[in-house]
Design a protein around this motif. Sequence first.
Motif, PDB file in Angstrom:
ATOM      1  N   ILE A  61       0.709  -1.291   0.090  1.00 29.36           N
ATOM      2  CA  ILE A  61       0.001  -0.082   0.022  1.00 29.36           C
ATOM      3  C   ILE A  61       1.006   1.297   0.189  1.00 29.36           C
ATOM      4  O   ILE A  61       0.578   2.219  -0.707  1.00 29.36           O
ATOM      5  N   PHE A  62       1.825   1.350   0.827  1.00 29.92           N
ATOM      6  CA  PHE A  62       3.009   2.334   0.918  1.00 29.92           C
ATOM      7  C   PHE A  62       4.178   2.024   1.375  1.00 29.92           C
ATOM      8  O   PHE A  62       4.077   1.040   2.237  1.00 29.92           O
ATOM      9  N   ARG A  63       5.257   2.450   1.016  1.00 23.31           N
ATOM     10  CA  ARG A  63       6.571   2.338   1.450  1.00 23.31           C
ATOM     11  C   ARG A  63       7.412   3.526   1.579  1.00 23.31           C
ATOM     12  O   ARG A  63       7.925   3.935   0.436  1.00 23.31           O
ATOM     13  N   LEU A  64       7.435   3.851   2.711  1.00 27.10           N
ATOM     14  CA  LEU A  64       8.329   5.207   2.805  1.00 27.10           C
ATOM     15  C   LEU A  64       9.422   5.082   4.039  1.00 27.10           C
ATOM     16  O   LEU A  64       9.089   4.351   4.795  1.00 27.10           O
ATOM     17  N   GLY A  69       6.178   4.787   7.547  1.00 29.48           N
ATOM     18  CA  GLY A  69       6.640   3.623   7.200  1.00 29.48           C
ATOM     19  C   GLY A  69       6.061   2.728   6.169  1.00 29.48           C
ATOM     20  O   GLY A  69       5.892   3.479   5.089  1.00 29.48           O
ATOM     21  N   SER A  70       5.865   1.429   6.514  1.00 31.74           N
ATOM     22  CA  SER A  70       5.261   0.590   5.414  1.00 31.74           C
ATOM     23  C   SER A  70       4.105  -0.025   5.534  1.00 31.74           C
ATOM     24  O   SER A  70       3.984  -0.629   6.973  1.00 31.74           O
ATOM     25  N   LEU A  71       3.196  -0.077   4.697  1.00 37.66           N
ATOM     26  CA  LEU A  71       2.045  -1.108   4.785  1.00 37.66           C
ATOM     27  C   LEU A  71       1.779  -2.058   3.743  1.00 37.66           C
ATOM     28  O   LEU A  71       1.674  -1.659   2.700  1.00 37.66           O
ATOM     29  N   TYR A  72       1.701  -3.426   4.164  1.00 34.20           N
ATOM     30  CA  TYR A  72       1.354  -4.391   3.261  1.00 34.20           C
ATOM     31  C   TYR A  72       0.217  -4.931   3.211  1.00 34.20           C
ATOM     32  O   TYR A  72      -0.299  -5.299   4.402  1.00 34.20           O
ATOM     33  N   LEU A  73      -0.550  -5.371   2.368  1.00 30.53           N
ATOM     34  CA  LEU A  73      -1.960  -6.050   2.599  1.00 30.53           C
ATOM     35  C   LEU A  73      -1.646  -7.467   1.827  1.00 30.53           C
ATOM     36  O   LEU A  73      -1.343  -7.405   0.593  1.00 30.53           O
ATOM     37  N   PRO A 112     -16.854 -25.287   4.278  1.00 37.53           N
ATOM     38  CA  PRO A 112     -17.521 -23.868   4.214  1.00 37.53           C
ATOM     39  C   PRO A 112     -17.663 -23.385   2.727  1.00 37.53           C
ATOM     40  O   PRO A 112     -16.699 -23.469   2.083  1.00 37.53           O
ATOM     41  N   SER A 113     -18.651 -22.534   2.385  1.00 34.79           N
ATOM     42  CA  SER A 113     -18.826 -22.155   0.936  1.00 34.79           C
ATOM     43  C   SER A 113     -17.974 -20.931   0.677  1.00 34.79           C
ATOM     44  O   SER A 113     -17.475 -20.511  -0.272  1.00 34.79           O
ATOM     45  N   HIS A 114     -17.630 -20.167   1.932  1.00 35.39           N
ATOM     46  CA  HIS A 114     -16.990 -18.925   2.008  1.00 35.39           C
ATOM     47  C   HIS A 114     -15.696 -18.947   2.996  1.00 35.39           C
ATOM     48  O   HIS A 114     -16.069 -19.169   4.159  1.00 35.39           O
ATOM     49  N   ILE A 115     -14.586 -18.650   2.467  1.00 31.98           N
ATOM     50  CA  ILE A 115     -13.488 -18.473   3.356  1.00 31.98           C
ATOM     51  C   ILE A 115     -12.604 -16.980   2.840  1.00 31.98           C
ATOM     52  O   ILE A 115     -12.131 -17.055   1.786  1.00 31.98           O
ATOM     53  N   ALA A 116     -12.799 -16.326   3.845  1.00 31.68           N
ATOM     54  CA  ALA A 116     -11.684 -15.106   3.393  1.00 31.68           C
ATOM     55  C   ALA A 116     -10.941 -14.596   4.725  1.00 31.68           C
ATOM     56  O   ALA A 116     -11.091 -15.018   5.900  1.00 31.68           O
ATOM     57  N   GLN A 117      -9.626 -14.229   4.138  1.00 33.46           N
ATOM     58  CA  GLN A 117      -8.621 -14.036   5.208  1.00 33.46           C
ATOM     59  C   GLN A 117      -7.684 -12.780   4.659  1.00 33.46           C
ATOM     60  O   GLN A 117      -7.822 -12.348   3.538  1.00 33.46           O
ATOM     61  N   ALA A 118      -7.285 -11.749   5.716  1.00 37.92           N
ATOM     62  CA  ALA A 118      -6.737 -10.635   5.116  1.00 37.92           C
ATOM     63  C   ALA A 118      -5.466 -10.500   6.487  1.00 37.92           C
ATOM     64  O   ALA A 118      -5.689 -10.715   7.486  1.00 37.92           O
ATOM     65  N   ASN A 119      -4.447 -10.215   5.738  1.00 39.52           N
ATOM     66  CA  ASN A 119      -3.144  -9.661   6.479  1.00 39.52           C
ATOM     67  C   ASN A 119      -2.735  -8.726   6.402  1.00 39.52           C
ATOM     68  O   ASN A 119      -2.420  -8.362   5.315  1.00 39.52           O
ATOM     69  N   LEU A 120      -2.860  -7.503   7.412  1.00 40.35           N
ATOM     70  CA  LEU A 120      -2.076  -6.172   7.137  1.00 40.35           C
ATOM     71  C   LEU A 120      -1.068  -6.225   8.191  1.00 40.35           C
ATOM     72  O   LEU A 120      -0.972  -6.307   9.329  1.00 40.35           O
ATOM     73  N   LYS A 121       0.032  -5.663   7.523  1.00 42.51           N
ATOM     74  CA  LYS A 121       1.444  -5.680   7.940  1.00 42.51           C
ATOM     75  C   LYS A 121       1.928  -4.256   7.899  1.00 42.51           C
ATOM     76  O   LYS A 121       2.011  -3.802   6.923  1.00 42.51           O
ATOM     77  N   TRP A 122       2.056  -3.588   9.415  1.00 39.42           N
ATOM     78  CA  TRP A 122       2.336  -2.421   9.147  1.00 39.42           C
ATOM     79  C   TRP A 122       3.912  -2.045   9.980  1.00 39.42           C
ATOM     80  O   TRP A 122       4.167  -2.585  11.037  1.00 39.42           O
ATOM     81  N   GLU A 123       4.598  -1.512   9.464  1.00 37.28           N
ATOM     82  CA  GLU A 123       6.122  -1.124   9.715  1.00 37.28           C
ATOM     83  C   GLU A 123       6.285   0.384   9.785  1.00 37.28           C
ATOM     84  O   GLU A 123       7.015   0.945   9.139  1.00 37.28           O
ATOM     85  N   PRO A 124       5.878   0.772  11.072  1.00 30.24           N
ATOM     86  CA  PRO A 124       5.851   2.286  11.285  1.00 30.24           C
ATOM     87  C   PRO A 124       7.300   2.741  11.461  1.00 30.24           C
ATOM     88  O   PRO A 124       7.725   3.828  10.842  1.00 30.24           O
ATOM     89  N   LEU A 125       8.172   2.127  12.232  1.00 24.69           N
ATOM     90  CA  LEU A 125       9.717   2.310  12.330  1.00 24.69           C
ATOM     91  C   LEU A 125      10.314   1.189  11.560  1.00 24.69           C
ATOM     92  O   LEU A 125       9.738   0.025  11.507  1.00 24.69           O
TER      93      LEU A 125
END
Length: 176
Positions: free
Chosen positions: A25-28, A33-37, A67-80
């Motif tokens: 999403i961003f990498r500064l 910092g950095s945010l990944y999805l 199950p008919s539906h499975i959804a997963q999300a991982n947000l990784k934030w590296e502010p420093l």
Amino acid sequence: EDLFTWINAGRTNHTGFEFLFKQKIFRLPMFPGSLYLNANYTWSHNKFVDFTDDEKVFDGNKLPGIPSHIAQANLKWEPLSHLIIDSQLQFVGQQFIDDANINVNDSYFLTNISTSYRLSISRISDIDIYGGINNLSDTHYSPMLTVNAVAFGNSEPRYYYPGMPRHFYIGIRLFM
């Protein structure tokens, strides 16, 4: 000697799709910092096409335990540069737990969050200090099932096995 002969009980149909999305999403170099999805979704439609068991016809019923539906999300934030905050979100849709499609395991949503901080203690080793909370909302859920469970004696069949309640953890990891 025992001799067992098995005959395929019927036919099934498995259709569906999977979707995976990874995004930086961003990498500064500085704050924020950095945010990944990393997210994925699975839809599946699995059913009996031709299945009779003990003179009971289950044609057209959904396959139990999927199950008919499975959804997963991982947000990784590296502010420093040495600090990581990680969150995992998971949704599992309802699923049948018997061939007759009478008993249902409800859908559930889980959230886990963790953080870690890396310290350099020498040129060849680092220490990670980490901690987290799993099942943040203390959701009651059954991640493990026994499909077509059988009762013993006068007891009810045990279809459900409970998931872990909210729990906390901390630790130290040494890298060399």
